[in-house]
Design a protein around this motif. Structure first.
Motif, PDB file in Angstrom:
ATOM      1  N   PRO A  49      19.291 -40.858  10.471  1.00 55.61           N
ATOM      2  CA  PRO A  49      18.842 -42.138  10.303  1.00 55.61           C
ATOM      3  C   PRO A  49      18.883 -42.871  11.667  1.00 55.61           C
ATOM      4  CG  PRO A  49      20.613 -42.051   9.119  1.00 55.61           C
ATOM      5  CD  PRO A  49      20.299 -40.513   9.488  1.00 55.61           C
ATOM      6  N   GLN A  50      19.911 -42.544  12.441  1.00 56.81           N
ATOM      7  CA  GLN A  50      20.129 -43.338  13.664  1.00 56.81           C
ATOM      8  C   GLN A  50      18.596 -43.302  14.701  1.00 56.81           C
ATOM      9  OE1 GLN A  50      24.350 -41.945  14.144  1.00 56.81           O
ATOM     10  NE2 GLN A  50      24.218 -44.049  15.141  1.00 56.81           N
ATOM     11  N   VAL A  51      18.010 -41.798  14.478  1.00 56.57           N
ATOM     12  CA  VAL A  51      16.800 -41.793  15.529  1.00 56.57           C
ATOM     13  C   VAL A  51      15.732 -42.071  14.369  1.00 56.57           C
ATOM     14  CG1 VAL A  51      17.938 -40.313  16.999  1.00 56.57           C
ATOM     15  CG2 VAL A  51      17.029 -39.254  15.028  1.00 56.57           C
ATOM     16  N   GLY A  91      33.708 -46.531  17.123  1.00 57.49           N
ATOM     17  CA  GLY A  91      32.432 -47.059  17.773  1.00 57.49           C
ATOM     18  C   GLY A  91      31.134 -46.488  17.061  1.00 57.49           C
ATOM     19  N   CYS A  92      29.963 -46.863  17.455  1.00 47.72           N
ATOM     20  CA  CYS A  92      28.772 -46.594  16.868  1.00 47.72           C
ATOM     21  C   CYS A  92      27.679 -46.534  17.854  1.00 47.72           C
ATOM     22  CB  CYS A  92      28.404 -47.275  15.614  1.00 47.72           C
ATOM     23  SG  CYS A  92      26.801 -46.470  14.688  1.00 47.72           S
ATOM     24  N   LEU A  93      27.110 -45.625  18.050  1.00 46.80           N
ATOM     25  CA  LEU A  93      25.784 -45.604  18.971  1.00 46.80           C
ATOM     26  C   LEU A  93      24.736 -46.658  18.544  1.00 46.80           C
ATOM     27  CD1 LEU A  93      25.573 -41.853  19.849  1.00 46.80           C
ATOM     28  CD2 LEU A  93      26.535 -43.613  21.148  1.00 46.80           C
ATOM     29  N   SER A  94      24.637 -46.941  17.389  1.00 46.73           N
ATOM     30  CA  SER A  94      23.821 -48.191  16.829  1.00 46.73           C
ATOM     31  C   SER A  94      24.308 -49.420  16.968  1.00 46.73           C
ATOM     32  CB  SER A  94      23.362 -47.773  15.380  1.00 46.73           C
ATOM     33  OG  SER A  94      22.654 -46.257  15.467  1.00 46.73           O
ATOM     34  N   GLN A 133      33.248 -38.276   8.369  1.00 46.99           N
ATOM     35  CA  GLN A 133      33.151 -39.331   7.640  1.00 46.99           C
ATOM     36  C   GLN A 133      32.086 -40.600   8.011  1.00 46.99           C
ATOM     37  OE1 GLN A 133      36.963 -40.056   5.293  1.00 46.99           O
ATOM     38  NE2 GLN A 133      37.717 -38.865   7.035  1.00 46.99           N
ATOM     39  N   HIS A 134      32.290 -40.654   9.236  1.00 45.83           N
ATOM     40  CA  HIS A 134      31.274 -41.900   9.747  1.00 45.83           C
ATOM     41  C   HIS A 134      29.788 -41.390   9.780  1.00 45.83           C
ATOM     42  CE1 HIS A 134      30.448 -44.727  13.212  1.00 45.83           C
ATOM     43  NE2 HIS A 134      29.503 -44.079  13.335  1.00 45.83           N
ATOM     44  N   GLU A 135      29.776 -40.012   9.899  1.00 45.72           N
ATOM     45  CA  GLU A 135      28.383 -39.704  10.025  1.00 45.72           C
ATOM     46  C   GLU A 135      27.750 -39.496   8.545  1.00 45.72           C
ATOM     47  OE1 GLU A 135      26.954 -39.802  12.888  1.00 45.72           O
ATOM     48  OE2 GLU A 135      28.790 -39.837  14.179  1.00 45.72           O
ATOM     49  N   ASP A 137      28.732 -41.357   6.009  1.00 48.78           N
ATOM     50  CA  ASP A 137      28.302 -42.653   5.624  1.00 48.78           C
ATOM     51  C   ASP A 137      27.091 -43.201   6.129  1.00 48.78           C
ATOM     52  OD1 ASP A 137      30.770 -43.177   4.457  1.00 48.78           O
ATOM     53  OD2 ASP A 137      31.689 -44.602   6.020  1.00 48.78           O
ATOM     54  N   HIS A 138      26.527 -42.831   7.380  1.00 46.76           N
ATOM     55  CA  HIS A 138      25.062 -43.034   7.849  1.00 46.76           C
ATOM     56  C   HIS A 138      24.159 -42.688   6.795  1.00 46.76           C
ATOM     57  CE1 HIS A 138      25.379 -45.152  12.044  1.00 46.76           C
ATOM     58  NE2 HIS A 138      26.243 -44.090  12.337  1.00 46.76           N
ATOM     59  N   LEU A 139      24.399 -41.362   6.306  1.00 40.93           N
ATOM     60  CA  LEU A 139      23.450 -40.852   5.482  1.00 40.93           C
ATOM     61  C   LEU A 139      23.187 -41.741   3.998  1.00 40.93           C
ATOM     62  CD1 LEU A 139      24.110 -37.070   5.721  1.00 40.93           C
ATOM     63  CD2 LEU A 139      22.388 -38.368   7.067  1.00 40.93           C
TER      64      LEU A 139
HETATM   65 ZN    ZN Z   1      27.421 -44.661  13.955  1.00 38.80          ZN
END
Ligand code: ZN
Ligand code: K1U
Length: 171
Positions: A49-51, A91-94, A133-135, A137-139
């Protein structure tokens, strides 16, 4: 191909992503683009989803020094979480240049589909456990700032709105 990374707030980052029905050449190409985009950023993980693709795919490489260890996980599922927790400044690239401590299970066992169609299972610990877990969560449309209090979350969101306005003006 390096793909642009969406910046929070964006409705595509809030969606629950769809499972991948079949590993196709398009899915393999997406995973390859995501790894290229992650290394270019640079980052240690990236979720589809980040892309802008709302499908359940993540990529990771948490090796900071030495030989790279890229992995792509399709339809990842946490099947076990440890009771002990660990705190990491995420941190988060988004959400560029914003960091905050998040407490999560220290170890997790994850089951997923690899790009060759085989089912995989692995226990992650340390930074790998935090990152997976962070990734995941993005889903599920969740960002690390959703673990923070409303004031801190709102302050970060306002900074990101300002950053997006500035970037739009500069382009
Ligand atoms: Zn992130
Ligand atoms: O999902 C993302 O936004 C990627 C994110 C993953 C992550 C970082 C920290 C804790 C949990 C998950 C990042 O990669 S942020 C950038 C980063 O951590 C980093 C960048 C360069 C070298 C080392 C780390």
């Amino acid at each position: 191909m390096i793909r642009p990374i969406l910046i929070h707030p964006d409705p595509r980052l809030k969606k629950v992503c769809d499972p991948v029905a079949e590993i196709t050449p398009e899915i393999r190409a997406l995973a390859s683009d995501m790894l290229e985009t992650m290394y270019d950023a640079p980052g240690i993980g990236l979720a589809a989803p980040q892309v802008g693709v709302t499908k359940r795919i993540i990529v990771m490489d948490c090796i900071k020094e030495g030989d790279p260890e890229p992995i792509a996980l399709v339809n990842p599922q946490i099947v076990w979480s440890s009771e002990d927790l660990s705190t990491y400044e995420e941190g988060c690239l988004s959400i560029p240049e914003q960091y905050a401590e998040v407490k999560r299970p220290a170890e997790v066992k994850v089951r997923w589909l690899a790009l060759d169609g085989s089912e995989q299972e692995r226990q992650f610990s340390g930074l790998w456990a935090t990152c997976v877990q962070h990734e995941i969560d993005h889903l599920d449309g969740k960002l690390f700032i959703d673990y923070l209090g409303p004031l801190k979350r709102q302050m970060i969101t306002r900074k990101m709105e300002k950053l997006k306005r500035e970037r739009a003006r500069a382009s």
